[in-house]
Write an enzyme that holds these catalytic residues in place. Structure first.
Site, PDB file in Angstrom:
ATOM      1  N   THR A 144       1.094  -1.187   0.000  1.00  0.00           N
ATOM      2  CA  THR A 144       0.000   0.000   0.000  1.00  0.00           C
ATOM      3  C   THR A 144       1.024   1.111   0.000  1.00  0.00           C
ATOM      4  O   THR A 144       0.870   1.936  -0.465  1.00  0.00           O
ATOM      5  CB  THR A 144      -0.741  -0.214   1.443  1.00  0.00           C
ATOM      6  OG1 THR A 144      -0.213   0.117   1.850  1.00  0.00           O
ATOM      7  CG2 THR A 144      -1.381   0.589   1.695  1.00  0.00           C
ATOM      8  N   ASP A 186     -10.902  -2.627   6.449  1.00  0.00           N
ATOM      9  CA  ASP A 186     -10.140  -3.876   6.406  1.00  0.00           C
ATOM     10  C   ASP A 186     -10.696  -4.925   7.361  1.00  0.00           C
ATOM     11  O   ASP A 186     -10.289  -6.086   7.318  1.00  0.00           O
ATOM     12  CB  ASP A 186      -8.668  -3.614   6.745  1.00  0.00           C
ATOM     13  CG  ASP A 186      -7.869  -3.179   5.524  1.00  0.00           C
ATOM     14  OD1 ASP A 186      -8.400  -3.296   4.414  1.00  0.00           O
ATOM     15  OD2 ASP A 186      -6.728  -2.728   5.680  1.00  0.00           O
ATOM     16  N   SER A 215      -2.922  -7.047   4.152  1.00  0.00           N
ATOM     17  CA  SER A 215      -2.124  -7.733   3.132  1.00  0.00           C
ATOM     18  C   SER A 215      -0.678  -7.247   3.111  1.00  0.00           C
ATOM     19  O   SER A 215       0.095  -7.643   2.238  1.00  0.00           O
ATOM     20  CB  SER A 215      -2.745  -7.510   1.745  1.00  0.00           C
ATOM     21  OG  SER A 215      -4.043  -8.033   1.675  1.00  0.00           O
ATOM     22  N   GLY A 235      -0.597  -2.056  -2.855  1.00  0.00           N
ATOM     23  CA  GLY A 235      -1.532  -2.560  -3.856  1.00  0.00           C
ATOM     24  C   GLY A 235      -2.576  -3.505  -3.314  1.00  0.00           C
ATOM     25  O   GLY A 235      -3.086  -4.359  -4.044  1.00  0.00           O
TER      26      GLY A 235
END
Length: 356
Positions: A144, A186, A215, A235
């Site tokens: 991210t 999330d 993630s 991402g």
């Protein structure tokens, strides 16, 4: 929004390992906030594609002054912000507790991967993939925002930071001008049931003082207790498969660092049962697309393929362990190898810091 913990984590690291005065570390950021910075092409693209900026007065003041979205080459700075509201209080920030834990260590292909424990799922995901590959003999036959830092003493940092979606919740925080995150997204919710998504996970339901599943996959790679590399990415759900592929490309298949990062990737989210393959033209003009031979390989095994103009952004630093300089450390009789360092910033994000 979730209670931000990044500054608290950095302060804890500084207390244990820092050498410079804490106040001095903020001066570059303060200068950027006051004087502004030039909008990079990647950030300009994110601004142009966002539907949030013109809907929030705070974001509009920063990214669309005079009601015109900033473009590449414009100067962005925070001249004024408005109170955006929210339930986070100063007490929540003061009560945030930093959890210092041992890194999870995973043996993989002759290397040791050091990564985050839960609720980050990246290290566990890599471990699962590597265990599968141990039993797949064809690997060697067929071959991210995030930052990575390695200093002169070969201390290494792999750090992922996120506000979740692009421009977070689409709001600027009161007084500070910081983009408010939407990390609460999330978490899982019992009502989030859909045919095209994984079912909600009870272990990830919302509770006070709880961190959501992530993630994030910040990784430090060692071999024989010596630094071999640092990598990580941004991402969302694409981070884990991207990191796995870059790791395999360089550390297992022997690709040069730049090629390891730029090599076209594939992604699979389990639901829907479709393999996405990269097929997109970057801002620099380079085109990334999975080779036809690999597409045929996947189709022959029954996979449905879809082209995807996007993917995770990976940062990579590797150290050559061949013919290195060996230096004694100040701690015990340890010897630290000082090999050649090579760093790669993913061209998918224009190969440079670009925000968003």
């Amino acid at each position: 929004m979730g209670v931000p913990g990044e500054i608290a984590g950095l302060h804890e690291a500084w207390q244990q390992y820092g050498r410079l005065p804490w106040k001095s570390l903020f001066q570059p950021a303060i200068k950027l906030a006051k004087d502004g910075f030039v909008v990079a092409p990647y950030l300009a693209l994110s601004i142009a594609e966002s539907t949030k900026i013109l809907n929030d007065p705070g974001l509009q003041k920063v990214f669309a002054p005079s009601n015109k979205l900033l473009k590449a080459g414009d100067v962005c700075y925070n001249a004024d912000v408005r109170k955006a509201g929210g339930i986070i209080k100063m007490e929540d920030l003061k009560n945030y507790k930093v959890r210092v834990t041992d890194a999870v260590a995973v043996d993989a292909m002759g290397y040791t991967i050091h990564g985050m424990p839960s609720p980050s799922s990246g290290t566990l995901g890599m471990s699962l993939v590597m265990n599968i590959f141990k039993r797949w003999s064809q690997l060697r036959d067929h071959g991210t925002s995030h930052l990575c830092i390695v200093d002169g003493e070969r201390n290494a940092v792999s750090m992922t930071t996120t506000v979740n979606y692009g421009f977070g919740a689409g709001l600027l925080s009161p007084l500070t001008g910081i983009v408010i995150n939407n990390e609460m997204g999330d978490f899982s919710a019992p009502t989030e049931i859909s045919d095209d998504q994984l079912p909600p996970a009870p272990a990830n339901f919302i509770e006070p003082n709880k961190r959501p599943l992530s993630s994030m996959t910040p990784i430090i790679v060692t071999k024989g207790n010596q630094l071999a590399g640092v990598l990580g990415g941004s991402g969302g759900l694409y981070i884990i498969p991207a990191i796995v592929q870059v790791f395999l490309n360089h550390f297992v298949l022997g690709m040069e660092p730049l090629h390891a990062v730029l090599s076209p990737r594939v992604y699979h989210e389990l639901i829907p049962n479709v393999v996405k393959y990269e097929n997109w033209t970057l801002l620099c003009g380079d085109h990334i697309e999975l080779a036809d031979q690999r597409k045929d390989f996947l189709r022959e095994r029954g996979h449905e393929l879809n082209a995807h103009a996007g993917g995770a952004i990976v940062q990579l630093v590797v150290q050559s362990l061949q013919n290195p300089i060996k230096r004694k450390t100040n701690v015990g009789d340890n010897t630290v190898i000082h090999g050649m360092l090579t760093a790669v910033s993913d061209l998918r994000k224009d190969g440079r810091p670009a925000a968003a």
